[in-house]
Design an enzyme around this catalytic site. Structure first.
Site, mmCIF file in Angstrom:
data_model
loop_
_atom_site.group_PDB
_atom_site.id
_atom_site.type_symbol
_atom_site.label_atom_id
_atom_site.label_comp_id
_atom_site.label_asym_id
_atom_site.label_seq_id
_atom_site.Cartn_x
_atom_site.Cartn_y
_atom_site.Cartn_z
ATOM 1 C CD GLU A 228 6.314 10.342 40.666
ATOM 2 O OE1 GLU A 228 5.188 10.305 41.201
ATOM 3 O OE2 GLU A 228 7.195 11.139 40.998
ATOM 4 C CB CYS A 262 -1.092 9.481 37.111
ATOM 5 S SG CYS A 262 0.016 10.855 36.851
HETATM 6 P P1 NAP Z 1 2.298 0.306 32.433
HETATM 7 O O1 NAP Z 1 1.705 -0.803 31.682
HETATM 8 O O2 NAP Z 1 2.784 0.037 33.800
HETATM 9 O O3 NAP Z 1 3.505 0.837 31.510
HETATM 10 C C1 NAP Z 1 4.402 1.827 31.945
HETATM 11 C C2 NAP Z 1 5.816 1.410 31.574
HETATM 12 O O4 NAP Z 1 6.187 0.273 32.352
HETATM 13 C C3 NAP Z 1 5.964 0.986 30.119
HETATM 14 O O5 NAP Z 1 7.232 1.384 29.671
HETATM 15 C C4 NAP Z 1 5.869 -0.522 30.185
HETATM 16 O O6 NAP Z 1 6.487 -1.171 29.126
HETATM 17 C C5 NAP Z 1 6.582 -0.797 31.492
HETATM 18 N N1 NAP Z 1 6.211 -2.039 32.142
HETATM 19 C C6 NAP Z 1 5.018 -2.675 32.105
HETATM 20 N N2 NAP Z 1 5.069 -3.782 32.865
HETATM 21 C C7 NAP Z 1 6.299 -3.850 33.385
HETATM 22 C C8 NAP Z 1 6.971 -4.776 34.247
HETATM 23 N N3 NAP Z 1 6.349 -5.846 34.732
HETATM 24 N N4 NAP Z 1 8.248 -4.531 34.593
HETATM 25 C C9 NAP Z 1 8.883 -3.444 34.119
HETATM 26 N N5 NAP Z 1 8.311 -2.539 33.297
HETATM 27 C C10 NAP Z 1 7.036 -2.733 32.939
HETATM 28 O O7 NAP Z 1 1.371 1.532 32.614
HETATM 29 P P2 NAP Z 1 0.475 2.255 31.518
HETATM 30 O O8 NAP Z 1 -0.707 1.442 31.246
HETATM 31 O O9 NAP Z 1 1.308 2.655 30.377
HETATM 32 O O10 NAP Z 1 0.091 3.582 32.314
HETATM 33 C C11 NAP Z 1 -1.020 3.635 33.113
HETATM 34 C C12 NAP Z 1 -0.676 3.765 34.570
HETATM 35 O O11 NAP Z 1 0.409 4.663 34.792
HETATM 36 C C13 NAP Z 1 -1.841 4.357 35.326
HETATM 37 O O12 NAP Z 1 -2.046 3.669 36.524
HETATM 38 C C14 NAP Z 1 -1.414 5.796 35.590
HETATM 39 O O13 NAP Z 1 -2.068 6.400 36.653
HETATM 40 C C15 NAP Z 1 0.057 5.610 35.787
HETATM 41 N N6 NAP Z 1 0.767 6.890 35.610
HETATM 42 C C16 NAP Z 1 1.284 7.505 36.692
HETATM 43 C C17 NAP Z 1 1.907 8.739 36.587
HETATM 44 C C18 NAP Z 1 2.494 9.425 37.799
HETATM 45 O O14 NAP Z 1 3.246 10.379 37.625
HETATM 46 N N7 NAP Z 1 2.203 9.008 39.010
HETATM 47 C C19 NAP Z 1 2.003 9.339 35.330
HETATM 48 C C20 NAP Z 1 1.468 8.693 34.239
HETATM 49 C C21 NAP Z 1 0.858 7.469 34.399
HETATM 50 P P3 NAP Z 1 5.638 -1.786 27.890
HETATM 51 O O15 NAP Z 1 4.957 -0.657 27.244
HETATM 52 O O16 NAP Z 1 6.695 -2.418 27.047
HETATM 53 O O17 NAP Z 1 4.694 -2.789 28.484
#
Ligand code: NAP
Length: 463
Positions: A228, A262
């Protein structure tokens, strides 16, 4: 990224956590595997009782958990408490419906008896984001645990206390030890956890780079994933729309969770016949929004979750202006400094901002703004609205406003999105599947389809 609670309204470090060692991770996975061996045999009725108990604990402790969320990631307190209630709802939904969803499905063939049986897979890893720190986890865990899987949660590094609180909810509810565990680890440990033979599948909600990274590692080990990811949802307003309701909803749809959702409406695509009126009303509503301390119940917009998100958003607005955007309101953190006092000025606050006159071909028009920034576009007709709406790499949700039924039919048919809401804002609901297409990811959560993502859909044929 350090694993810590850092209050986004003040910048204060509230609590820091040591990440788990490799040995500790192995022990947790051992416990999860052992738990799965007996948990998969536990009757659905018992699982359902535990899930209902989890729902009740959430309701009983909603204020405490809401406050925890607000302190860790800055969501206004009323929205945080509502999120705990919604998490209880998804627990109740699957507690009540899983038996029907997972019952054997008879199918007539040349066999004397043939049917589908739904069986759990084992350990499922959930990599979750901070923006809805309870809801995102429960919408994975409720169907997952009801299906007989066990869960390990790698939550975002800035919401460790929420992650631990969720583990406690499942334990208190009666789920056996090891059925749901939080792993306090950074993103750098995800690859090794996915590679572990005992982990059978993974789900990630978050950014594109994180999704790509997880899917790459999971692909290497041939493991199922659900992703997602981000979105830049259109909010189309045609000239027949109920303008007042559309404007009111537009503000809520963009500002939900301080703009960090999101499925927030991010691009407002308005018919030129009503564009001036819509713009005037939107600017006036933005000007009236109360930005401030998220623990104050009067606050409508709190801080962004981390300094990094604030920096990224500021950069995007600067790029938008360089690429021709006109700032109608906001666009400058100084604009809100006087509305917050004392320590709050150290927080990650950004003002509600509206950008107009952006060329649809500008590179910035292709990006997701993860904060309270709206992009405004004018279109001459429905064809242009649909073409513009689809002209992004994402395909998560879409909201469209019209009272002409034929226009509604076209929008439902032609918008490239995982969900289309006509005359309403895009929202998640335990009863409806949720997910995206294009670069917004794949797979579905919630509803009936959500529980089938992490099960063995086993065909049985008997003669
Ligand atoms: P993020 O940096 O991707 O973090 C999300 C999760 O992924 C965190 O637990 C993070 O851990 C982990 N993570 C980060 N880099 C990773 C990697 N290379 N490999 C494995 N895990 C990794 O995202 P965010 O900044 O928190 O959230 C923003 C994004 O999420 C936006 O684009 C938003 O639209 C999207 N989102 C989508 C939905 C949906 O349902 N489609 C819902 C909510 C948010 P750490 O915190 O330890 O870095």
């Amino acid at each position: 990224m350090a694993i810590a609670t850092i209050n986004p309204a003040t910048g204060d470090i509230v609590q820091e956590f040591e990440p788990l060692t490799d040995e500790a991770i192995t022990l947790k996975l051992d416990a999860a595997q052992q738990a799965f061996e007996h948990y998969r045999l536990i009757p659905l009725q018992q699982r359902s009782q535990w899930m209902s108990a989890a729902a009740q604990i959430l309701i009983d402790r909603k204020t405490e958990f809401g406050k925890l969320m607000t302190v860790e990631m800055g969501k206004p307190i009323a929205a945080a408490i509502a999120e705990v209630e919604k998490s209880a709802w998804v627990c109740r939904y699957y507690a009540e419906n899983a038996a029907e969803f997972l019952a054997d499905d008879a199918i007539e063939t040349d066999a004397s008896r043939s049917f589908i049986r739904y069986q759990p897979l084992g350990i499922v890893l959930a990599v979750m984001p901070w923006n809805f720190p309870f809801w995102q986890v429960f919408r994975f865990a409720a169907p997952g645990l009801m299906a007989g899987n066990v869960g390990v949660l790698k939550h975002a590094s800035n919401v460790p206390q929420c992650a631990l609180a969720i583990e406690e909810v499942f334990r208190q509810a009666g789920f056996p030890e090891g059925v749901f565990q939080t792993l306090l680890v950074g993103a750098d440990k995800v690859a090794q956890i996915v590679a572990d033979d005992r982990v059978k599948a993974a789900t990630l909600t978050g950014s594109e780079p994180a999704g790509i990274s997880l899917a790459t590692h999971a692909g290497k080990h041939l493991k199922k994933t659900v992703l997602e990811l981000g979105g830049s949802d259109p909010f189309i307003v045609m000239d027949s729309a109920d303008l007042e309701t559309a404007v009111t909803t537009a503000v809520t749809a963009r500002m939900i969770n301080n703009g960090q959702s999101c499925i927030a409406a991010k691009r407002f695509i308005v018919h030129e016949a009503i564009a001036d009126q819509f713009t005037q009303k939107l600017v006036a509503r933005y000007a009236a929004l109360k930005v401030g301390d998220p623990l104050d119940p009067q606050t409508e917009i709190g801080p962004l979750a981390t300094p990094g998100i604030l920096k990224d958003l500021q950069h995007q607005v600067t790029m938008a202006v360089e690429q021709g955007a006109k700032v109608l309101i906001g666009g400058n953190t100084q604009a809100i400094a006087p509305t917050v006092e004392g320590k709050l000025q150290q927080g990650n606050f950004y003002p509600p901002t509206i950008l107009a006159e952006i060329s649809p071909d500008a590179p910035i028009a292709q990006e997701e703004f993860f904060g309270p920034v709206a992009m405004l576009f004018r279109v001459p007709d429905l064809d242009a609205a649909i073409a513009l709406a689809n002209n992004v790499p994402f395909g998560l949700g879409a909201s469209a406003w019209t009272t002409v039924p034929e226009e509604g039919d076209r929008l439902m048919a032609d918008l490239e999105a995982g969900s289309v809401f006509i005359n309403g804002m895009v929202k998640s609901d335990p009863r409806l599947p949720f997910g995206g297409i294009k670069r917004s990811g794949y797979g579905r959560e919630l509803g009936r389809p959500g529980i089938y993502e992490f099960v063995n859909i086993k065909t049985i044929w008997v003669k």
